[in-house]
Design an enzyme around this catalytic site. Structure first.
Site, mmCIF file in Angstrom:
data_model
loop_
_atom_site.group_PDB
_atom_site.id
_atom_site.type_symbol
_atom_site.label_atom_id
_atom_site.label_comp_id
_atom_site.label_asym_id
_atom_site.label_seq_id
_atom_site.Cartn_x
_atom_site.Cartn_y
_atom_site.Cartn_z
ATOM 1 N N ARG A 11 -29.104 10.828 -23.194
ATOM 2 C CA ARG A 11 -29.907 12.051 -23.270
ATOM 3 C C ARG A 11 -30.769 12.167 -22.016
ATOM 4 O O ARG A 11 -31.581 11.272 -21.737
ATOM 5 C CB ARG A 11 -30.809 12.029 -24.501
ATOM 6 C CG ARG A 11 -30.044 11.978 -25.806
ATOM 7 C CD ARG A 11 -30.983 12.249 -26.963
ATOM 8 N NE ARG A 11 -30.315 12.015 -28.244
ATOM 9 C CZ ARG A 11 -30.839 12.354 -29.415
ATOM 10 N NH1 ARG A 11 -32.052 12.920 -29.463
ATOM 11 N NH2 ARG A 11 -30.198 12.115 -30.530
ATOM 12 N N ARG A 61 -27.295 18.209 -41.384
ATOM 13 C CA ARG A 61 -27.155 19.132 -40.247
ATOM 14 C C ARG A 61 -26.155 18.558 -39.245
ATOM 15 O O ARG A 61 -25.762 17.399 -39.347
ATOM 16 C CB ARG A 61 -28.513 19.261 -39.543
ATOM 17 C CG ARG A 61 -28.990 17.917 -38.991
ATOM 18 C CD ARG A 61 -30.224 18.015 -38.121
ATOM 19 N NE ARG A 61 -30.498 16.754 -37.459
ATOM 20 C CZ ARG A 61 -31.159 15.718 -37.979
ATOM 21 N NH1 ARG A 61 -31.626 15.802 -39.219
ATOM 22 N NH2 ARG A 61 -31.345 14.614 -37.292
#
Ligand code: MV4
Length: 444
Positions: free
Chosen positions: A336, A292
């Site tokens: 993040r 992915r």
């Protein structure tokens, strides 16, 4: 080329895909749960279809609803983003049945890499270094003990259906084998409905270094530099960077060649990632392949100055890639930003963002779906933004990241920003001295 792509995802990645589609002149369809009605991906897509209530199972994982949305909007491609259905072979198959292109690899490829024993056996055959261990499934405790003794303790038990640490147990000595075997099987069975276990030599204090790759429908393959993802906590990555401070040009070349072999041997078609564990002697071993686009793809985009989503869409449309490898032209790092309280064990902290000022300025990129007045729903992943910075040296990157973190203001909810601020000041981190165990002893 596609005329209209449906994005079967939410949040920043849905927005990220919409942006590239717009640049390519492709129309976009957002899908959303009732909890995401006010989300930016809904506002920025050309069309939006509500696919169900907040629970993921009933919305972003609801294949019949998503296919219905694709049919009524006449989408000719579906981009799965990451998470949710991105590595669901059944979904890729359903898309094919509908004559709608799944923007990713074939169902067969997802299945092949989804079973970790099959993936490992395939890579070993292709000549990619793998971690010494059992040749496939272990049938019982007796066999497990025999093999562990041969390999030498410590060993690690892994679930063949696993990934991300579930059903994984480290065994330090034979008398602890049975207990760990039982709990690994039980956990794997409950989590994946498959309690198949295999065994590997346990690599102590490794680095997690992954290689971005791409392959097309014509056998062209390339590698696109590495990302160091060693800064993670409970299998959740918090910081990623490229190039890795541990990887020299010689190691980069060897890892790149191994990644190329991996992709070539399976005729992989899409962008993907080969994950390696790297030990202190710079031995590297295949761990898993991600079929992915990943959260941290942005770090690679910044260091090689290249749009990976565009490449992924072009490959799915049957356009050949150049086949030329990419090497880092700069340094980049991603932090993040999660709606979590880092002082309370990173507990999720959803709620309303009353004020927001994101970082800006030279070399700073912020990928986010949130805005002032937005309420972070409690139903999904807690990541609300990614700060990605780029500069000429690693030291400049860290200094720039510190500056960007200082001007990133979120009022209303707790975030991981204070964690990152502290990390950027850590001498060992700044020196590039860290492994996957780094955060176990990091004090906020
Ligand atoms: C390992 C390992 C040490 N030795 N395998 C963790 C997630 C899963 N994908 C594989 N993982 C590991 N496999 C052997 N033979 C250590 C880990 C591991 C780890 C790997 C990458 C990043 C963070 C990690 C944290 C703990 C354990």
């Amino acid at each position: 080329m596609f005329k209209k792509i449906l994005i079967a995802n939410r949040g920043e990645i849905a927005l990220r895909v919409i942006r590239t589609c717009k640049e390519m002149g492709i129309k976009t369809v957002a899908v959303y749960s009732t909890a995401d009605k006010e989300s930016l991906h809904v506002k920025f897509a050309d069309e939006a279809v509500c696919i169900g209530p907040p629970a993921s199972k009933q919305s972003y994982l609801n294949i019949p609803q998503i296919m219905a949305a694709a049919e009524i909007t006449n989408a000719d491609g579906i981009h799965p983003g990451y998470g949710f259905l991105a590595e669901n072979a059944n979904f890729a198959e359903v898309c094919a049945d509908y004559g709608i292109k799944f923007i990713g690899p074939t169902a067969e490829m997802i299945r092949l890499m989804g079973d970790k024993i099959t993936a490992k056996t395939t890579m070993k055959k292709a000549g990619v270094p793998v971690i010494p261990g059992s040749d496939g499934l272990i049938v019982d405790i007796a066999e497990g003990k025999t093999i562990s003794k041969e390999i030498g303790y410590p060993v690690i038990l892994k679930a063949t259906a696993g990934g991300g640490g579930k059903g994984m147990r480290v065994v330090w000595k034979e008398e602890d084998f049975e207990n760990n075997w039982n709990s690994a099987r039980q956990e794997a069975g409950a989590a994946f409905g498959n309690d198949g276990i295999y065994i590997e030599k346990f690599i102590e204090e490794p680095r997690h270094i992954e290689i971005q790759v791409a392959g097309d429908q014509f056998g062209n393959v390339c590698h696109m530099s590495e990302r160091d993802c060693s800064i993670q906590r409970r299998h959740q990555k918090l910081v990623e960077e490229s190039p890795s401070p541990f990887v020299d040009p010689e190691l980069r070349q060897r890892m790149g060649e191994a990644a190329r072999k991996a992709v070539q041997s399976i005729n992989y078609e899409s962008v993907g990632t080969i994950e390696f564990l790297v030990d202190k002697y710079k031995n590297f071993y295949f761990m898993e392949m991600n079929t992915r686009i990943q959260v941290e793809h942005t770090v690679t985009e910044e260091v090689i100055d290249f749009d990976l989503i565009k490449e992924q869409i072009k490959i799915a449309a049957g356009i050949p890639i150049s086949g030329k490898d990419h090497y880092p032209k700069a340094y980049a790092m991603e932090c993040r930003i999660n709606a979590e309280d880092p002082y309370k064990d990173f507990r999720p902290n959803p709620g309303k963002i009353t004020e927001l000022h994101t970082a800006k300025g030279h070399g700073v990129r912020v990928d986010t779906h949130v805005y002032a007045g937005y309420t972070v729903p409690p139903y999904y992943d807690s990541m609300i933004a990614k700060i990605i910075v780029r500069a000429a040296t690693r030291e400049d990157v860290i200094n720039k990241m510190s500056r960007a973190l200082d001007e990133f203001i979120v009022v209303g909810i707790k975030t991981t920003i204070p964690f990152h601020v502290k990390l950027m000041k850590d001498e060992q981190f700044r020196a590039g001295n860290f492994t996957t165990k780094f955060l176990e002893s990091f004090e906020l």
